[in-house]
Scaffold this motif. Sequence first.
Motif, PDB file in Angstrom:
ATOM      1  N   VAL A 365      46.465  42.616  42.832  1.00 39.59           N
ATOM      2  CA  VAL A 365      46.665  41.340  42.159  1.00 39.59           C
ATOM      3  C   VAL A 365      45.369  40.543  42.139  1.00 39.59           C
ATOM      4  CG1 VAL A 365      47.905  39.141  42.251  1.00 39.59           C
ATOM      5  CG2 VAL A 365      49.121  41.282  42.691  1.00 39.59           C
ATOM      6  N   GLN A 366      44.661  40.515  43.252  1.00 36.92           N
ATOM      7  CA  GLN A 366      43.410  39.756  43.335  1.00 36.92           C
ATOM      8  C   GLN A 366      42.378  40.286  42.345  1.00 36.92           C
ATOM      9  OE1 GLN A 366      40.855  40.406  46.798  1.00 36.92           O
ATOM     10  NE2 GLN A 366      40.764  38.169  47.092  1.00 36.92           N
ATOM     11  N   GLU A 367      42.213  41.622  42.279  1.00 36.35           N
ATOM     12  CA  GLU A 367      41.242  42.196  41.365  1.00 36.35           C
ATOM     13  C   GLU A 367      41.648  41.975  39.915  1.00 36.35           C
ATOM     14  OE1 GLU A 367      37.906  43.938  39.939  1.00 36.35           O
ATOM     15  OE2 GLU A 367      38.343  43.387  42.019  1.00 36.35           O
ATOM     16  N   ALA A 368      42.947  42.102  39.615  1.00 40.75           N
ATOM     17  CA  ALA A 368      43.402  41.896  38.242  1.00 40.75           C
ATOM     18  C   ALA A 368      43.165  40.454  37.797  1.00 40.75           C
ATOM     19  CB  ALA A 368      44.884  42.267  38.134  1.00 40.75           C
ATOM     20  N   LEU A 369      43.470  39.475  38.658  1.00 41.61           N
ATOM     21  CA  LEU A 369      43.236  38.074  38.309  1.00 41.61           C
ATOM     22  C   LEU A 369      41.745  37.774  38.192  1.00 41.61           C
ATOM     23  CD1 LEU A 369      45.936  36.308  40.509  1.00 41.61           C
ATOM     24  CD2 LEU A 369      46.030  36.829  38.055  1.00 41.61           C
ATOM     25  N   THR A 370      40.935  38.407  39.053  1.00 40.71           N
ATOM     26  CA  THR A 370      39.489  38.211  38.955  1.00 40.71           C
ATOM     27  C   THR A 370      38.959  38.735  37.627  1.00 40.71           C
ATOM     28  OG1 THR A 370      39.276  38.394  41.359  1.00 40.71           O
ATOM     29  CG2 THR A 370      37.286  38.720  40.049  1.00 40.71           C
ATOM     30  N   LEU A 393      57.254  49.744  45.222  1.00 42.57           N
ATOM     31  CA  LEU A 393      56.865  48.373  44.892  1.00 42.57           C
ATOM     32  C   LEU A 393      56.079  48.430  43.588  1.00 42.57           C
ATOM     33  CD1 LEU A 393      56.392  45.338  45.389  1.00 42.57           C
ATOM     34  CD2 LEU A 393      54.404  45.985  46.793  1.00 42.57           C
ATOM     35  N   ARG A 394      56.560  47.695  42.582  1.00 43.04           N
ATOM     36  CA  ARG A 394      55.908  47.678  41.272  1.00 43.04           C
ATOM     37  C   ARG A 394      55.113  46.390  41.128  1.00 43.04           C
ATOM     38  NH1 ARG A 394      54.151  50.785  37.028  1.00 43.04           N
ATOM     39  NH2 ARG A 394      54.171  49.565  35.091  1.00 43.04           N
ATOM     40  N   VAL A 395      53.828  46.540  40.864  1.00 40.74           N
ATOM     41  CA  VAL A 395      52.922  45.403  40.668  1.00 40.74           C
ATOM     42  C   VAL A 395      52.405  45.463  39.240  1.00 40.74           C
ATOM     43  CG1 VAL A 395      50.834  44.246  41.432  1.00 40.74           C
ATOM     44  CG2 VAL A 395      52.266  45.433  43.100  1.00 40.74           C
ATOM     45  N   GLY A 442      49.448  48.013  35.541  1.00 39.18           N
ATOM     46  CA  GLY A 442      50.696  48.253  36.277  1.00 39.18           C
ATOM     47  C   GLY A 442      50.490  49.313  37.333  1.00 39.18           C
ATOM     48  N   ALA A 443      50.920  49.032  38.554  1.00 36.88           N
ATOM     49  CA  ALA A 443      50.780  49.981  39.660  1.00 36.88           C
ATOM     50  C   ALA A 443      52.107  50.145  40.358  1.00 36.88           C
ATOM     51  CB  ALA A 443      49.713  49.506  40.651  1.00 36.88           C
TER      52      ALA A 443
END
Length: 451
Positions: A365-370, A393-395, A442-443
């Motif tokens: 999440v942090q890398e995607a938002l960055t 867990l789906r992110v 999506g991960a």
Amino acid sequence: MRAVPRFVPRHLLADAALALALLAVTLGPGFVMVLATPGKPGDSTGILIRAGLPQDQVWWVLTALALVGVAIRRHSAVVAFVLTATGTAGHLLLQTKFQLLDLALPLVLYTVAAMGRKRRVVLGALALAMIVTYLAMLGSRLDVTHRQKAVVAAKQEQQKLADALNGDRESKQVLQTTRMVPHTAIPVDTLIETGQDALEMWLLLVAAYAVGDGIRTRRAHLVAVEQRTADLARQERQRAALAVAAERTRITRELHDVVAHGMSVMVVQAQGAAAALDRHPERTATALQHVIDVGRSSLSEMRRLLAAERTDAAEDARLTPLPGIGAIPDLVDQLRSAGMRIDLQIEGVPDVVPAAVDLSAYRIVQEALTNTLKHAGPEAGARIRLEFDPEFLRVEVTDDGQGPADGADGIGNGLRGIADRVAVLGGALETGQAPDRGFRLGATLPVGARP
């Protein structure tokens, strides 16, 4: 059979002393007897005869061969065996009886068995030594028997010849008949008696082989154990090196995520502070405070990562815990304060997940938002969806920015780090253009099958 790979002087000196000791115990009793028994006046008998020692030069040559074999047994075992077998066989052929000097052959055979590479070759040497000693003793016994018969026959012929000269016709006929008697084969009794005489030497040879073979087996076992220990130590060093490399890779990935996110947020906040400096000074102060907070947080996390390899337990206990899914709301609030639109959705019932999955979900999440903050454009927003399932867990992070440029694959170092994280956990990663516009990540991280 093999020889010692290099010449060792102390081995040669020790074996030469052993050869001289064998010679001393063989000749010593005779010389002691000569010294203890004074000779008669005018007796010209030699010392060797008085000591009961052989005068034949061949015996002394054979003795020298056997002693040289003992002296070089650890330097060249094959040559030593040939010399000693020749000397011992010659001794037995000359005098039949076993002497202390003939212990040289079992001693050298022990060395051959202890240093031999192949057991069947050493067994061949043992069989050869037993056959040679038996044939030498048999030849000596047959020679003695032949000489005794020759002496008796000579006396009989002399007697019959004397009778024949006196005109005894019957004696002449007997004499002619005696001269025509052919030689008979070796008697069975002689073969058996020779075997009984050779039994002592055979037992010594077998015992020498057994001891030498046992020592060879023990040495081979020790070499195998040492090799196994060295292999295990090398494997342990390799595992340690791989672990260090993996840890360095992990720290590098973590540092990239921390630095990239922190610096991106700080740049955006600093830009906002610069833009509001003239018209809204109060917003400038708030933005600068955010820059300070983000910088301190990033520095603290960098220190924690760089200190991860330290062994000081007291210092490790003071380290802050690794971020996880529970820290995602704070991350969202932090970026919202920088002016970024973010929508957070949670589906399912949050449950305890493995630590690796917990940290990886936060970093994804942090890398995607960055990436959204850096590449999607100034007005781009993001939507975060966390789906909790007992097995996975789906992110999913989607932005509404400008998306990847034409011809670009949209995969940078940050996404490569995410792909590495997902691959380590055995999950699946999907990246690419969003359905409307922007970029989608999506991960799927397994939490049930791979705890």
